[in-house]
Design a protein around this motif. Structure first.
Motif, PDB file in Angstrom:
ATOM      1  N   GLY A  27       0.835  -1.192   0.000  1.00 19.99           N
ATOM      2  CA  GLY A  27       0.000   0.000   0.000  1.00 19.99           C
ATOM      3  C   GLY A  27       0.872   1.246   0.000  1.00 19.99           C
ATOM      4  O   GLY A  27       1.776   1.375   0.826  1.00 19.99           O
ATOM      5  N   THR A  28       0.613   2.131  -0.952  1.00 16.16           N
ATOM      6  CA  THR A  28       1.334   3.403  -1.049  1.00 16.16           C
ATOM      7  C   THR A  28       0.317   4.528  -1.190  1.00 16.16           C
ATOM      8  O   THR A  28      -0.874   4.285  -1.385  1.00 16.16           O
ATOM      9  N   VAL A  29       0.806   5.751  -1.117  1.00 16.56           N
ATOM     10  CA  VAL A  29      -0.036   6.926  -1.316  1.00 16.56           C
ATOM     11  C   VAL A  29       0.425   7.602  -2.605  1.00 16.56           C
ATOM     12  O   VAL A  29       1.594   7.980  -2.733  1.00 16.56           O
ATOM     13  N   ARG A  30      -0.490   7.748  -3.530  1.00 18.83           N
ATOM     14  CA  ARG A  30      -0.168   8.410  -4.801  1.00 18.83           C
ATOM     15  C   ARG A  30       0.098   9.897  -4.573  1.00 18.83           C
ATOM     16  O   ARG A  30      -0.337  10.464  -3.563  1.00 18.83           O
ATOM     17  N   PRO A  31       0.807  10.530  -5.513  1.00 18.91           N
ATOM     18  CA  PRO A  31       1.078  11.960  -5.353  1.00 18.91           C
ATOM     19  C   PRO A  31      -0.179  12.815  -5.185  1.00 18.91           C
ATOM     20  O   PRO A  31      -0.132  13.862  -4.541  1.00 18.91           O
ATOM     21  N   ASP A  32      -1.338  12.343  -5.700  1.00 22.98           N
ATOM     22  CA  ASP A  32      -2.577  13.111  -5.530  1.00 22.98           C
ATOM     23  C   ASP A  32      -3.258  12.832  -4.186  1.00 22.98           C
ATOM     24  O   ASP A  32      -4.321  13.367  -3.893  1.00 22.98           O
ATOM     25  N   GLY A  33      -2.631  11.970  -3.340  1.00 28.45           N
ATOM     26  CA  GLY A  33      -3.164  11.675  -2.021  1.00 28.45           C
ATOM     27  C   GLY A  33      -4.045  10.441  -1.946  1.00 28.45           C
ATOM     28  O   GLY A  33      -4.438  10.022  -0.859  1.00 28.45           O
ATOM     29  N   SER A  34      -4.383   9.848  -3.073  1.00 28.93           N
ATOM     30  CA  SER A  34      -5.238   8.660  -3.060  1.00 28.93           C
ATOM     31  C   SER A  34      -4.404   7.408  -2.802  1.00 28.93           C
ATOM     32  O   SER A  34      -3.218   7.351  -3.134  1.00 28.93           O
ATOM     33  N   PRO A  35      -5.009   6.384  -2.202  1.00 26.67           N
ATOM     34  CA  PRO A  35      -4.273   5.157  -1.902  1.00 26.67           C
ATOM     35  C   PRO A  35      -4.104   4.282  -3.142  1.00 26.67           C
ATOM     36  O   PRO A  35      -4.871   4.377  -4.095  1.00 26.67           O
ATOM     37  N   SER A  36      -3.102   3.430  -3.096  1.00 27.18           N
ATOM     38  CA  SER A  36      -2.845   2.483  -4.184  1.00 27.18           C
ATOM     39  C   SER A  36      -2.372   1.165  -3.571  1.00 27.18           C
ATOM     40  O   SER A  36      -1.547   1.164  -2.652  1.00 27.18           O
ATOM     41  N   LEU A  37      -2.900   0.051  -4.064  1.00 28.92           N
ATOM     42  CA  LEU A  37      -2.518  -1.278  -3.598  1.00 28.92           C
ATOM     43  C   LEU A  37      -1.989  -2.090  -4.770  1.00 28.92           C
ATOM     44  O   LEU A  37      -2.567  -2.064  -5.848  1.00 28.92           O
ATOM     45  N   SER A  38      -0.891  -2.825  -4.538  1.00 31.52           N
ATOM     46  CA  SER A  38      -0.273  -3.625  -5.597  1.00 31.52           C
ATOM     47  C   SER A  38       0.241  -4.937  -5.025  1.00 31.52           C
ATOM     48  O   SER A  38       0.929  -4.935  -4.001  1.00 31.52           O
ATOM     49  N   PRO A  39      -0.054  -6.064  -5.689  1.00 31.35           N
ATOM     50  CA  PRO A  39       0.553  -7.327  -5.255  1.00 31.35           C
ATOM     51  C   PRO A  39       2.045  -7.301  -5.560  1.00 31.35           C
ATOM     52  O   PRO A  39       2.459  -6.820  -6.619  1.00 31.35           O
ATOM     53  N   MET A  40       2.860  -7.787  -4.604  1.00 29.94           N
ATOM     54  CA  MET A  40       4.311  -7.726  -4.771  1.00 29.94           C
ATOM     55  C   MET A  40       4.978  -8.979  -4.217  1.00 29.94           C
ATOM     56  O   MET A  40       4.630  -9.456  -3.136  1.00 29.94           O
ATOM     57  N   ARG A  41       5.989  -9.445  -4.938  1.00 30.24           N
ATOM     58  CA  ARG A  41       6.895 -10.467  -4.407  1.00 30.24           C
ATOM     59  C   ARG A  41       7.961  -9.739  -3.607  1.00 30.24           C
ATOM     60  O   ARG A  41       8.260  -8.573  -3.876  1.00 30.24           O
ATOM     61  N   PHE A  42       8.576 -10.430  -2.643  1.00 30.76           N
ATOM     62  CA  PHE A  42       9.531  -9.752  -1.772  1.00 30.76           C
ATOM     63  C   PHE A  42      10.519 -10.740  -1.176  1.00 30.76           C
ATOM     64  O   PHE A  42      10.312 -11.948  -1.195  1.00 30.76           O
ATOM     65  N   THR A  43      11.592 -10.185  -0.615  1.00 29.59           N
ATOM     66  CA  THR A  43      12.491 -10.929   0.270  1.00 29.59           C
ATOM     67  C   THR A  43      12.546 -10.167   1.583  1.00 29.59           C
ATOM     68  O   THR A  43      12.239  -8.973   1.644  1.00 29.59           O
ATOM     69  N   TRP A  44      12.963 -10.864   2.626  1.00 25.53           N
ATOM     70  CA  TRP A  44      13.070 -10.298   3.970  1.00 25.53           C
ATOM     71  C   TRP A  44      14.436 -10.655   4.528  1.00 25.53           C
ATOM     72  O   TRP A  44      14.834 -11.824   4.494  1.00 25.53           O
ATOM     73  N   ASP A  45      15.174  -9.677   5.056  1.00 28.31           N
ATOM     74  CA  ASP A  45      16.513  -9.953   5.600  1.00 28.31           C
ATOM     75  C   ASP A  45      16.576  -9.786   7.119  1.00 28.31           C
ATOM     76  O   ASP A  45      17.656  -9.781   7.701  1.00 28.31           O
ATOM     77  N   GLY A  46      15.430  -9.634   7.756  1.00 27.85           N
ATOM     78  CA  GLY A  46      15.390  -9.444   9.197  1.00 27.85           C
ATOM     79  C   GLY A  46      15.180  -7.998   9.607  1.00 27.85           C
ATOM     80  O   GLY A  46      14.841  -7.713  10.747  1.00 27.85           O
ATOM     81  N   ALA A  47      15.391  -7.072   8.682  1.00 31.15           N
ATOM     82  CA  ALA A  47      15.180  -5.651   8.962  1.00 31.15           C
ATOM     83  C   ALA A  47      14.515  -4.920   7.798  1.00 31.15           C
ATOM     84  O   ALA A  47      13.876  -3.896   8.000  1.00 31.15           O
ATOM     85  N   HIS A  48      14.700  -5.434   6.580  1.00 32.74           N
ATOM     86  CA  HIS A  48      14.206  -4.749   5.389  1.00 32.74           C
ATOM     87  C   HIS A  48      13.464  -5.706   4.466  1.00 32.74           C
ATOM     88  O   HIS A  48      13.849  -6.868   4.325  1.00 32.74           O
ATOM     89  N   LEU A  49      12.436  -5.172   3.822  1.00 32.23           N
ATOM     90  CA  LEU A  49      11.803  -5.839   2.696  1.00 32.23           C
ATOM     91  C   LEU A  49      12.511  -5.359   1.439  1.00 32.23           C
ATOM     92  O   LEU A  49      12.894  -4.182   1.354  1.00 32.23           O
ATOM     93  N   ARG A  50      12.679  -6.248   0.494  1.00 32.39           N
ATOM     94  CA  ARG A  50      13.242  -5.881  -0.803  1.00 32.39           C
ATOM     95  C   ARG A  50      12.248  -6.308  -1.872  1.00 32.39           C
ATOM     96  O   ARG A  50      11.757  -7.441  -1.843  1.00 32.39           O
ATOM     97  N   MET A  51      11.985  -5.398  -2.810  1.00 35.10           N
ATOM     98  CA  MET A  51      11.041  -5.649  -3.887  1.00 35.10           C
ATOM     99  C   MET A  51      11.602  -5.140  -5.191  1.00 35.10           C
ATOM    100  O   MET A  51      12.303  -4.132  -5.224  1.00 35.10           O
ATOM    101  N   SER A  52      11.269  -5.827  -6.266  1.00 30.10           N
ATOM    102  CA  SER A  52      11.690  -5.418  -7.594  1.00 30.10           C
ATOM    103  C   SER A  52      10.638  -4.490  -8.196  1.00 30.10           C
ATOM    104  O   SER A  52       9.437  -4.706  -8.035  1.00 30.10           O
ATOM    105  N   GLN A  53      11.105  -3.470  -8.901  1.00 27.70           N
ATOM    106  CA  GLN A  53      10.199  -2.501  -9.498  1.00 27.70           C
ATOM    107  C   GLN A  53      10.896  -1.829 -10.668  1.00 27.70           C
ATOM    108  O   GLN A  53      12.110  -1.936 -10.819  1.00 27.70           O
ATOM    109  N   THR A  54      10.115  -1.135 -11.496  1.00 31.54           N
ATOM    110  CA  THR A  54      10.712  -0.334 -12.555  1.00 31.54           C
ATOM    111  C   THR A  54      10.458   1.146 -12.257  1.00 31.54           C
ATOM    112  O   THR A  54       9.462   1.513 -11.629  1.00 31.54           O
ATOM    113  N   ILE A  55      11.359   1.963 -12.707  1.00 36.16           N
ATOM    114  CA  ILE A  55      11.331   3.394 -12.411  1.00 36.16           C
ATOM    115  C   ILE A  55      10.047   4.082 -12.892  1.00 36.16           C
ATOM    116  O   ILE A  55       9.489   4.891 -12.161  1.00 36.16           O
ATOM    117  N   PRO A  56       9.523   3.762 -14.082  1.00 38.05           N
ATOM    118  CA  PRO A  56       8.331   4.509 -14.524  1.00 38.05           C
ATOM    119  C   PRO A  56       7.018   4.108 -13.838  1.00 38.05           C
ATOM    120  O   PRO A  56       6.028   4.826 -13.955  1.00 38.05           O
TER     121      PRO A  56
END
Length: 132
Positions: free
Chosen positions: A22-51
């Motif tokens: 869950g993120t907040v779009r620049p216009d203030g509205s919420p956005s939800l996206s399914p994501m794969r991830f890894t966990w290292d004990g302190a951080h989530l890591r996710m793959s994404q593209t810049i655009p």
């Protein structure tokens, strides 16, 4: 303040479960996206593209919420909260391949957008467990 994973919920971070970011779009509205991830004990890591919208949203507002639901017991879930710490390049797709391995993709191929691919590193500062 350091927040700890509630006892008995660590497996949701360790198993290859697709979560919902869950993120907040620049216009203030919420956005939800399914994501794969890894966990290292302190951080989530996710793959994404810049655009993509979720990357742009996290650049504008680095706060996030990530919900992982146990596929075997849907009333059991873990919410992780925090913010985007940093972004690393993944132009050769090695992290994307790591996710393919973790999630059991049999015929891994690099995505067509590999040149724009990054690894988002998300600090985990809060956890809320739910069951029932």
């Amino acid at each position: 303040m350091i927040s700890r994973i509630p006892p008995g919920y660590e497996d949701l971070l360790e198993r290859p479960i697709v979560g919902v970011l869950g993120t907040v779009r620049p216009d203030g509205s919420p956005s939800l996206s399914p994501m794969r991830f890894t966990w290292d004990g302190a951080h989530l890591r996710m793959s994404q593209t810049i655009p993509r919208r979720k990357f742009v949203s996290l650049q504008a507002n680095p706060n996030y919420s990530f919900m992982i639901t146990d596929p075997e017991l849907p009333s059991r879930s873990l919410e992780v909260r925090g913010w985007l710490v940093t972004v690393e390049e993944d132009r050769n797709g090695s992290f994307y391949g790591t996710l393919d391995d973790r999630y059991g993709v049999d015929d891994p191929q690099l995505p067509q957008d590999v040149d724009d691919r990054v690894v988002m590193i998300l600090d985990a500062t809060g956890f809320t467990a739910r069951c029932g």
